[in-house]
Design an enzyme around this catalytic site. Structure first.
Site, short mmCIF file in Angstrom:
data_model
loop_
_atom_site.label_atom_id
_atom_site.label_comp_id
_atom_site.label_asym_id
_atom_site.label_seq_id
_atom_site.Cartn_x
_atom_site.Cartn_y
_atom_site.Cartn_z
N GLY A 46 0.84 -1.20 0.00
CA GLY A 46 0.00 0.00 0.00
C GLY A 46 0.87 1.24 0.00
O GLY A 46 2.07 1.16 0.31
N GLN A 51 2.91 10.02 1.88
CA GLN A 51 4.20 9.31 1.90
C GLN A 51 5.09 9.70 0.73
O GLN A 51 6.30 9.49 0.77
CB GLN A 51 3.99 7.79 1.87
CG GLN A 51 3.37 7.23 3.13
CD GLN A 51 3.24 5.73 3.04
OE1 GLN A 51 2.29 5.23 2.43
NE2 GLN A 51 4.18 4.99 3.60
N CYS A 94 5.73 -0.32 7.54
CA CYS A 94 5.41 0.89 6.79
C CYS A 94 6.64 1.34 6.02
O CYS A 94 7.74 1.36 6.57
CB CYS A 94 4.97 1.99 7.76
SG CYS A 94 4.49 3.52 6.93
N LEU A 95 6.44 1.70 4.76
CA LEU A 95 7.57 2.15 3.94
C LEU A 95 8.19 3.43 4.51
O LEU A 95 9.34 3.73 4.23
CB LEU A 95 7.12 2.37 2.49
CG LEU A 95 6.65 1.10 1.76
CD1 LEU A 95 6.07 1.45 0.40
CD2 LEU A 95 7.80 0.10 1.63
N HIS A 136 -4.64 1.30 7.51
CA HIS A 136 -3.27 1.84 7.60
C HIS A 136 -3.10 3.01 6.62
O HIS A 136 -2.55 4.05 6.97
CB HIS A 136 -2.29 0.70 7.31
CG HIS A 136 -0.85 1.07 7.24
ND1 HIS A 136 0.10 0.59 8.13
CD2 HIS A 136 -0.17 1.87 6.38
CE1 HIS A 136 1.29 1.10 7.82
NE2 HIS A 136 1.16 1.87 6.75
N HIS A 140 -2.76 7.32 7.08
CA HIS A 140 -1.74 8.21 6.50
C HIS A 140 -2.36 9.51 6.00
O HIS A 140 -1.74 10.57 6.06
CB HIS A 140 -1.03 7.54 5.32
CG HIS A 140 0.11 6.65 5.68
ND1 HIS A 140 1.24 7.09 6.35
CD2 HIS A 140 0.34 5.33 5.43
CE1 HIS A 140 2.09 6.08 6.50
NE2 HIS A 140 1.57 4.99 5.95
O1 GNR Z 1 4.03 -2.59 2.57
C1 GNR Z 1 3.35 -2.46 3.58
N1 GNR Z 1 3.04 -3.56 4.32
C2 GNR Z 1 2.13 -3.55 5.35
C3 GNR Z 1 2.09 -4.67 6.18
C4 GNR Z 1 1.16 -4.74 7.20
C5 GNR Z 1 0.28 -3.70 7.39
C6 GNR Z 1 0.31 -2.58 6.59
C7 GNR Z 1 1.23 -2.51 5.56
S1 GNR Z 1 1.24 -1.12 4.52
C8 GNR Z 1 2.92 -1.13 4.02
C9 GNR Z 1 3.18 -0.05 2.98
C10 GNR Z 1 2.91 1.29 3.59
O2 GNR Z 1 3.68 1.87 4.32
N2 GNR Z 1 1.77 1.86 3.33
O3 GNR Z 1 1.45 3.04 3.86
NI NI Z 2 2.52 3.09 5.75
#
Ligand code: GNR
Ligand code: NI
Length: 177
Positions: A46, A51, A94-95, A136, A140
């Site tokens: 996601g 971001q 989260c990235l 999630h 953001h």
């Molecule tokens: O890549 C992502 N993996 C993830 C794993 C568990 C719960 C949420 C996520 S989202 C994350 C990518 C991201 O930072 N999206 O905002």
């Molecule tokens: Ni995230």
């Protein structure tokens, strides 16, 4: 398409409240395309506008497994219409918080209304990984990171480490042999 830079926490651009789009037009579709390219390259499941430094209420996700066909979902102006009383706990990453993972408790199921890639209004009821990822990403858009759902102690440990890593500058992924 273009790959965008993903902002790493702590950063004030991750704390903003993103603004709704008037409609999903070609300009918004270009953002969605670029965000999908960025998300797949990361790789991630996601990605939300803030971001990549974009203050529009846009997110993309794809929770298909590696051995499945891609199934991207592009979302603008999401509204959470309903959440289940039942909750579930999932390990989240989260990235924008690279290399940090923690268990987060959220509603197990959610009903969300949004504009899709074609500018059509859609409603989906999500459970499992889709429900977690949607919540999630919507977080953001309101300046909330998964660490904001943790205790102050756990949150500060992660944010302090990221701040320190930023000061040191980019590190090689692995030591050379
Ligand atoms: O890549 C992502 N993996 C993830 C794993 C568990 C719960 C949420 C996520 S989202 C994350 C990518 C991201 O930072 N999206 O905002
Ligand atoms: Ni995230």
């Amino acid at each position: 398409m273009a790959k965008l830079c993903v902002i790493i926490a702590p950063d004030p651009r991750l704390k903003i409240t993103a603004r709704p789009v008037a409609a999903v037009d070609d300009a918004v579709r270009r953002l969605m395309d670029d965000m999908l390219e960025t998300m797949y390259a990361a790789p991630g499941i996601g990605l939300a506008g803030p971001q990549v430094g974009d203050a529009r209420r846009v997110l993309v996700l794809d929770i298909a497994h590696r051995d499945e066909a891609p199934s991207p979902l592009c979302v603008a102006n999401p509204e959470i219409l309903w959440v289940s009383e039942e909750t579930s706990v999932d390990e989240e990453g989260c990235l924008s918080l690279p290399d940090h993972y923690a268990e987060v408790e959220r509603p197990a199921r959610v009903r969300v209304r949004f504009l899709d890639y074609q500018n059509e209004t859609r409603e989906i009821e999500a459970a499992g990984a889709l429900a977690t990822c949607l919540q999630h990403e919507i977080d953001h858009l309101d300046g909330t990171l998964f660490v904001d759902h943790l205790s102050l102690l756990k949150r500060n440990i992660i944010l302090r480490k990221l701040k320190k890593a930023k000061k040191l500058g980019p590190q090689p992924a692995m030591a050379r042999p």
